[in-house]
Write a protein that holds these residues in place. Structure first.
Motif, PDB file in Angstrom:
ATOM      1  N   TYR A 187      16.606 -34.906 -34.429  1.00 50.69           N
ATOM      2  CA  TYR A 187      15.555 -34.519 -33.479  1.00 50.69           C
ATOM      3  C   TYR A 187      15.680 -33.046 -33.100  1.00 50.69           C
ATOM      4  O   TYR A 187      14.688 -32.301 -33.084  1.00 50.69           O
ATOM      5  CB  TYR A 187      15.660 -35.398 -32.238  1.00 50.69           C
ATOM      6  CG  TYR A 187      14.615 -35.101 -31.180  1.00 50.69           C
ATOM      7  CD1 TYR A 187      13.292 -35.498 -31.359  1.00 50.69           C
ATOM      8  CD2 TYR A 187      14.956 -34.426 -30.007  1.00 50.69           C
ATOM      9  CE1 TYR A 187      12.336 -35.234 -30.387  1.00 50.69           C
ATOM     10  CE2 TYR A 187      14.003 -34.155 -29.041  1.00 50.69           C
ATOM     11  CZ  TYR A 187      12.700 -34.568 -29.234  1.00 50.69           C
ATOM     12  OH  TYR A 187      11.746 -34.304 -28.278  1.00 50.69           O
ATOM     13  N   ASN A 188      16.916 -32.608 -32.807  1.00 52.90           N
ATOM     14  CA  ASN A 188      17.119 -31.213 -32.442  1.00 52.90           C
ATOM     15  C   ASN A 188      16.789 -30.270 -33.591  1.00 52.90           C
ATOM     16  O   ASN A 188      16.296 -29.154 -33.373  1.00 52.90           O
ATOM     17  CB  ASN A 188      18.561 -30.985 -31.983  1.00 52.90           C
ATOM     18  CG  ASN A 188      18.808 -31.489 -30.573  1.00 52.90           C
ATOM     19  OD1 ASN A 188      17.874 -31.812 -29.852  1.00 52.90           O
ATOM     20  ND2 ASN A 188      20.064 -31.580 -30.186  1.00 52.90           N
ATOM     21  N   ALA A 189      17.083 -30.711 -34.829  1.00 58.20           N
ATOM     22  CA  ALA A 189      16.760 -29.882 -35.993  1.00 58.20           C
ATOM     23  C   ALA A 189      15.251 -29.690 -36.107  1.00 58.20           C
ATOM     24  O   ALA A 189      14.766 -28.572 -36.353  1.00 58.20           O
ATOM     25  CB  ALA A 189      17.322 -30.518 -37.261  1.00 58.20           C
ATOM     26  N   ILE A 190      14.498 -30.779 -35.909  1.00 55.52           N
ATOM     27  CA  ILE A 190      13.027 -30.689 -35.985  1.00 55.52           C
ATOM     28  C   ILE A 190      12.487 -29.808 -34.864  1.00 55.52           C
ATOM     29  O   ILE A 190      11.645 -28.928 -35.088  1.00 55.52           O
ATOM     30  CB  ILE A 190      12.399 -32.095 -35.899  1.00 55.52           C
ATOM     31  CG1 ILE A 190      12.796 -32.923 -37.130  1.00 55.52           C
ATOM     32  CG2 ILE A 190      10.883 -31.998 -35.778  1.00 55.52           C
ATOM     33  CD1 ILE A 190      12.383 -34.376 -37.043  1.00 55.52           C
ATOM     34  N   MET A 191      12.993 -30.025 -33.644  1.00 55.85           N
ATOM     35  CA  MET A 191      12.540 -29.233 -32.512  1.00 55.85           C
ATOM     36  C   MET A 191      12.929 -27.768 -32.660  1.00 55.85           C
ATOM     37  O   MET A 191      12.208 -26.864 -32.220  1.00 55.85           O
ATOM     38  CB  MET A 191      13.120 -29.786 -31.202  1.00 55.85           C
ATOM     39  CG  MET A 191      12.546 -31.129 -30.772  1.00 55.85           C
ATOM     40  SD  MET A 191      10.760 -31.063 -30.413  1.00 55.85           S
ATOM     41  CE  MET A 191      10.091 -31.811 -31.914  1.00 55.85           C
ATOM     42  N   PHE A 192      14.071 -27.511 -33.289  1.00 54.48           N
ATOM     43  CA  PHE A 192      14.508 -26.137 -33.533  1.00 54.48           C
ATOM     44  C   PHE A 192      13.514 -25.413 -34.439  1.00 54.48           C
ATOM     45  O   PHE A 192      13.118 -24.282 -34.181  1.00 54.48           O
ATOM     46  CB  PHE A 192      15.899 -26.124 -34.160  1.00 54.48           C
ATOM     47  CG  PHE A 192      16.337 -24.772 -34.640  1.00 54.48           C
ATOM     48  CD1 PHE A 192      16.771 -23.816 -33.741  1.00 54.48           C
ATOM     49  CD2 PHE A 192      16.306 -24.447 -35.990  1.00 54.48           C
ATOM     50  CE1 PHE A 192      17.165 -22.557 -34.180  1.00 54.48           C
ATOM     51  CE2 PHE A 192      16.701 -23.205 -36.438  1.00 54.48           C
ATOM     52  CZ  PHE A 192      17.128 -22.250 -35.521  1.00 54.48           C
ATOM     53  N   LEU A 205       7.593 -20.546 -30.696  1.00 55.84           N
ATOM     54  CA  LEU A 205       8.097 -19.861 -29.499  1.00 55.84           C
ATOM     55  C   LEU A 205       8.849 -18.570 -29.797  1.00 55.84           C
ATOM     56  O   LEU A 205       9.291 -17.886 -28.876  1.00 55.84           O
ATOM     57  CB  LEU A 205       8.999 -20.813 -28.697  1.00 55.84           C
ATOM     58  CG  LEU A 205       8.314 -22.079 -28.179  1.00 55.84           C
ATOM     59  CD1 LEU A 205       9.331 -23.011 -27.544  1.00 55.84           C
ATOM     60  CD2 LEU A 205       7.219 -21.729 -27.176  1.00 55.84           C
ATOM     61  N   GLY A 206       9.043 -18.260 -31.077  1.00 52.93           N
ATOM     62  CA  GLY A 206       9.635 -16.979 -31.444  1.00 52.93           C
ATOM     63  C   GLY A 206      11.104 -17.035 -31.803  1.00 52.93           C
ATOM     64  O   GLY A 206      11.790 -18.038 -31.610  1.00 52.93           O
ATOM     65  N   LYS A 207      11.577 -15.900 -32.343  1.00 59.48           N
ATOM     66  CA  LYS A 207      12.958 -15.803 -32.825  1.00 59.48           C
ATOM     67  C   LYS A 207      13.974 -15.859 -31.691  1.00 59.48           C
ATOM     68  O   LYS A 207      15.071 -16.376 -31.865  1.00 59.48           O
ATOM     69  CB  LYS A 207      13.143 -14.506 -33.618  1.00 59.48           C
ATOM     70  CG  LYS A 207      12.358 -14.470 -34.922  1.00 59.48           C
ATOM     71  CD  LYS A 207      12.614 -13.161 -35.661  1.00 59.48           C
ATOM     72  CE  LYS A 207      11.834 -13.128 -36.980  1.00 59.48           C
ATOM     73  NZ  LYS A 207      12.052 -11.852 -37.716  1.00 59.48           N
ATOM     74  N   THR A 260      18.751 -18.426 -29.262  1.00 61.11           N
ATOM     75  CA  THR A 260      19.432 -18.919 -28.060  1.00 61.11           C
ATOM     76  C   THR A 260      19.659 -20.430 -28.070  1.00 61.11           C
ATOM     77  O   THR A 260      20.484 -20.939 -27.313  1.00 61.11           O
ATOM     78  CB  THR A 260      18.633 -18.549 -26.796  1.00 61.11           C
ATOM     79  OG1 THR A 260      17.303 -19.080 -26.916  1.00 61.11           O
ATOM     80  CG2 THR A 260      18.552 -17.050 -26.625  1.00 61.11           C
ATOM     81  N   THR A 261      18.942 -21.164 -28.909  1.00 64.50           N
ATOM     82  CA  THR A 261      19.111 -22.621 -28.933  1.00 64.50           C
ATOM     83  C   THR A 261      19.825 -23.126 -30.181  1.00 64.50           C
ATOM     84  O   THR A 261      20.118 -24.309 -30.282  1.00 64.50           O
ATOM     85  CB  THR A 261      17.745 -23.337 -28.859  1.00 64.50           C
ATOM     86  OG1 THR A 261      16.934 -22.916 -29.964  1.00 64.50           O
ATOM     87  CG2 THR A 261      17.024 -23.008 -27.572  1.00 64.50           C
ATOM     88  N   LEU A 262      20.109 -22.227 -31.110  1.00 61.85           N
ATOM     89  CA  LEU A 262      20.709 -22.636 -32.378  1.00 61.85           C
ATOM     90  C   LEU A 262      22.028 -23.388 -32.178  1.00 61.85           C
ATOM     91  O   LEU A 262      22.248 -24.457 -32.749  1.00 61.85           O
ATOM     92  CB  LEU A 262      20.938 -21.408 -33.264  1.00 61.85           C
ATOM     93  CG  LEU A 262      21.601 -21.668 -34.626  1.00 61.85           C
ATOM     94  CD1 LEU A 262      20.722 -22.590 -35.465  1.00 61.85           C
ATOM     95  CD2 LEU A 262      21.857 -20.357 -35.354  1.00 61.85           C
ATOM     96  N   ILE A 263      22.899 -22.831 -31.342  1.00 58.83           N
ATOM     97  CA  ILE A 263      24.229 -23.428 -31.151  1.00 58.83           C
ATOM     98  C   ILE A 263      24.114 -24.813 -30.529  1.00 58.83           C
ATOM     99  O   ILE A 263      24.663 -25.796 -31.051  1.00 58.83           O
ATOM    100  CB  ILE A 263      25.104 -22.518 -30.276  1.00 58.83           C
ATOM    101  CG1 ILE A 263      25.322 -21.184 -30.978  1.00 58.83           C
ATOM    102  CG2 ILE A 263      26.452 -23.185 -29.999  1.00 58.83           C
ATOM    103  CD1 ILE A 263      26.072 -20.170 -30.138  1.00 58.83           C
ATOM    104  N   SER A 264      23.400 -24.902 -29.401  1.00 54.82           N
ATOM    105  CA  SER A 264      23.294 -26.182 -28.694  1.00 54.82           C
ATOM    106  C   SER A 264      22.611 -27.249 -29.538  1.00 54.82           C
ATOM    107  O   SER A 264      22.973 -28.430 -29.468  1.00 54.82           O
ATOM    108  CB  SER A 264      22.528 -26.000 -27.381  1.00 54.82           C
ATOM    109  OG  SER A 264      23.242 -25.187 -26.484  1.00 54.82           O
TER     110      SER A 264
END
Length: 258
Positions: free
Chosen positions: A63-68, A75-77, A82-86
């Motif tokens: 789910y996080n991969a899809i949302m990422f 929403l931009g780079k 900023t969310t890649l790690i989490s």
């Protein structure tokens, strides 16, 4: 990159790592073993685990991969970075916690609720404090804000309520009540943790001795000062108002100084 910027980036990274560790412990060691309900992406993971027997960590990873990807495209780079790690660290840490914690750590559901809420809230707060995002449901919430102008708090609570409603049919009433406490607790703790030590207050001082007060604030408290020209509404006497920004700890010191 200067040394100061490097130190800042390292500190932000450490906060994100610590936040994800705390969140994974809170969810993996207390929420899941106690079969508590939760909102957000974790709540969706609990639904997937119950209805489709998909492990929570596996669901969150996908789910996080899809949302990422969706977030990066819409929403931009900056959001993506900023969310890649989490987005990927939390599911991994959660899977490791679940391997270690195979049964409830406590027989007291209230204790599990409180500890889970404290850990999750502190974790979310640290991630936000680092200027990052926990990923997951942050994406649809931010998209609704960007496209439709819906306030973040409204859509967040809306998503959480819907997710909780889907969990109620298979949850005991007592578990549902504990879960409400859990969500309220981690929301409050996240808010406090994200702003702790950063909050400031504006103080305005009207006195004939404004120049002495200004000099004292600058030399003894080491704070900047702004002066505003004012006039008395009754006497018409002109003077200056002293305005400064400081922490709550410095308020008593300023009061004694004045």
């Amino acid at each position: 990159m200067t040394n100061e910027k490097m130190k800042k980036r390292v500190m932000e990274l450490l906060l994100v790592l610590a936040g994800n560790v705390l969140m994974s412990i809170g969810v993996g060691a207390f929420v899941i073993p106690e079969e508590l309900m939760s909102g957000g992406a974790t709540g969706l993971g609990l639904l997937a685990a119950h209805y489709f027997h998909i492990p929570v960590a596996v669901f969150l990873g996908g789910y996080n991969a899809i949302m990422f990807v969706v977030g990066a495209l819409t929403l931009g780079k900056h959001f993506a970075v900023t969310t890649l790690i989490s987005s990927f660290l939390f599911p991994f840490l959660l899977s490791q916690i679940q391997l270690v914690v195979t049964e409830p750590l406590t027989a007291d559901p209230m204790l599990a609720t409180v500890l889970g809420g404290l850990l999750i809230g502190a974790g979310i707060g640290l991630v936000i404090r680092a200027g990052s995002s926990t990923g997951g449901n942050d994406v649809p919430v931010l998209l609704l804000k960007k496209k439709l102008g819906i306030p973040l708090s409204v859509s967040m609570y809306g998503f959480d309520i819907v997710i909780l409603l889907f969990q109620i049919p298979y949850s005991q009433l007592e578990k549902a009540l504990y879960s409400i406490i859990l969500i309220i607790l981690y929301s409050m703790i996240a808010d406090k943790a994200s702003t702790m030590g950063k909050s400031r207050m504006q103080v305005r001082i009207i006195s004939k001795e404004y120049q002495k007060i200004t000099d004292a604030i600058k030399t003894q408290i080491n704070r900047g000062v702004t002066l505003y020209h004012i006039a008395g509404g009754y006497t018409g006497e002109e003077s200056c108002e002293v305005m400064t920004i400081l922490t709550s700890r410095e308020l008593n010191e300023l009061s004694d100084l004045v």
